[in-house]
Design a protein around this motif. Structure first.
Motif, PDB file in Angstrom:
ATOM      1  N   GLY A 122      -5.385   3.057  -1.753  1.00  0.00           N
ATOM      2  CA  GLY A 122      -5.285   3.293  -3.368  1.00  0.00           C
ATOM      3  C   GLY A 122      -6.182   2.653  -4.055  1.00  0.00           C
ATOM      4  O   GLY A 122      -6.561   3.461  -4.961  1.00  0.00           O
ATOM      5  N   SER A 145      -4.147   7.567  -5.015  1.00  0.00           N
ATOM      6  CA  SER A 145      -3.257   7.827  -5.852  1.00  0.00           C
ATOM      7  C   SER A 145      -4.079   8.524  -7.094  1.00  0.00           C
ATOM      8  O   SER A 145      -5.121   8.443  -6.978  1.00  0.00           O
ATOM      9  CB  SER A 145      -2.641   6.581  -6.543  1.00  0.00           C
ATOM     10  OG  SER A 145      -3.679   5.432  -7.091  1.00  0.00           O
ATOM     11  N   GLU A 164      -4.545  13.550  -3.544  1.00  0.00           N
ATOM     12  CA  GLU A 164      -3.642  12.800  -4.474  1.00  0.00           C
ATOM     13  C   GLU A 164      -2.070  12.572  -3.803  1.00  0.00           C
ATOM     14  O   GLU A 164      -1.795  13.754  -3.465  1.00  0.00           O
ATOM     15  CB  GLU A 164      -3.510  13.181  -5.703  1.00  0.00           C
ATOM     16  CG  GLU A 164      -4.702  12.849  -6.570  1.00  0.00           C
ATOM     17  CD  GLU A 164      -4.542  13.304  -8.046  1.00  0.00           C
ATOM     18  OE1 GLU A 164      -3.511  13.702  -8.374  1.00  0.00           O
ATOM     19  OE2 GLU A 164      -5.788  13.288  -8.726  1.00  0.00           O
ATOM     20  N   ARG A 169       0.414   4.651  -7.427  1.00  0.00           N
ATOM     21  CA  ARG A 169       0.355   4.156  -5.939  1.00  0.00           C
ATOM     22  C   ARG A 169       0.447   5.231  -4.862  1.00  0.00           C
ATOM     23  O   ARG A 169       1.086   6.192  -5.307  1.00  0.00           O
ATOM     24  CB  ARG A 169       1.227   2.673  -5.573  1.00  0.00           C
ATOM     25  CG  ARG A 169       2.831   2.976  -5.510  1.00  0.00           C
ATOM     26  CD  ARG A 169       3.323   2.055  -5.404  1.00  0.00           C
ATOM     27  NE  ARG A 169       4.876   2.137  -5.887  1.00  0.00           N
ATOM     28  CZ  ARG A 169       5.722   0.994  -5.810  1.00  0.00           C
ATOM     29  NH1 ARG A 169       5.503  -0.091  -5.178  1.00  0.00           N
ATOM     30  NH2 ARG A 169       6.872   1.373  -6.139  1.00  0.00           N
ATOM     31  N   VAL A 170       0.145   4.971  -3.681  1.00  0.00           N
ATOM     32  CA  VAL A 170       0.134   6.060  -2.943  1.00  0.00           C
ATOM     33  C   VAL A 170       1.619   6.094  -2.285  1.00  0.00           C
ATOM     34  O   VAL A 170       2.115   5.024  -1.770  1.00  0.00           O
ATOM     35  CB  VAL A 170      -0.928   5.979  -1.640  1.00  0.00           C
ATOM     36  CG1 VAL A 170      -1.024   7.018  -0.595  1.00  0.00           C
ATOM     37  CG2 VAL A 170      -2.087   5.556  -2.232  1.00  0.00           C
TER      38      VAL A 170
END
Length: 267
Positions: A122, A145, A164, A169-170
């Protein structure tokens, strides 16, 4: 390909049916047996008897040669090796992650000689000039992200495909979806605790391979999973128990239904 031939302590299966001096062929067949040939997210971790996930800051200190041998066999089966940025920084990961024999084994079965390699970050706190990127056997995938630092992203785009997955956040679901779109459906995750915790929160852990090291570590070491919590406990089913020199290698699996739109076949 028997373990004994490699000079390792023998590996014995004690559940479900006892098998003495297990061979690599047997291990690959057992670990390669996944339901329905669909997306499959496998995590591999090691823990001490008292629950520590690291020894002196690294998970590698808890394992032994047998644990590393099985770890390498699991990599053979993967379409992609997925790892968190913290684990890359702590454990290295520069260069070839498989040996020549493993590459031949994969090529003989129509697989890419080396699995894809993906890292989750992230913050994008990774060195684009470091060994992970500079010695990578395949161009890495980098999941981050939408809110990650644009300058850091630009630097890393020179050495990796930046993808992405989520806004702030991821998101694990986005990772699995993006990998599936690339035909990478057998996902082998190697840590760290934050990555496992995020997949637990998302309900996307299909399998946990846990090595229990016969060590009492003490201290304040982290667990194998760390997250914000809030998810329902997820039951897993014990698939097998292996033993070698007092070390246990446990395999647990879930049988969640395939998500809508998931490709039917593994790569």
């Amino acid at each position: 390909m028997a373990s004994m031939a490699d000079g390792l302590a023998p590996i014995n299966r004690i559940f479900p049916e006892p098998v003495s001096a297990v061979t690599d062929e047997q291990l690959l067949r057992w670990y390669g047996d996944v339901p329905d040939k669909r997306n499959w997210v496998r995590f591999n971790f090691v823990s001490s008897l008292d629950g520590a996930a690291t020894l002196e800051g690294r998970s590698g200190g808890l394992g032994n040669a047998v644990d590393q041998h099985v770890f390498q066999l699991l990599r053979r089966l993967a379409d992609v090796i997925l790892v968190g940025a913290g684990t890359v920084r702590a454990e290295g990961y520069g260069g070839d992650l498989l040996g020549a024999e493993a590459r031949r084994w994969r090529a003989d079965r129509g697989m890419a000689e080396h699995p894809a390699v993906a890292v989750v970050s992230g913050s994008l706190d990774l060195d684009p000039s470091g060994a992970f990127f500079g010695k990578a056997p395949v161009r890495p995938l980098l999941f981050t992200s939408a809110g990650s630092d644009p300058a850091r992203r630009k630097e890393l785009e020179a050495v990796a495909d930046v993808i992405e997955s989520g806004q702030e956040r991821v998101e694990p679901a986005g990772i699995v979806r993006a990998l599936a779109e690339r035909g990478l459906q057998q996902i082998h995750c190697e840590g760290g605790p934050a990555l496992l915790g995020s997949f637990e929160d998302a309900g996307l852990v299909d399998e946990l391979c846990l090595t229990v090291s016969p060590l009492l570590v003490g201290g304040t070491g982290t667990r194998i999973a760390r997250s914000e919590g809030g998810h329902r406990p997820q039951p897993l089913r014990l698939q097998h128990v292996l033993e070698s020199d007092s070390m246990l290698l446990l395999r647990y699996a879930s049988h969640r239904p395939a998500p809508a739109g998931t490709p039917a076949e593994l790569g």
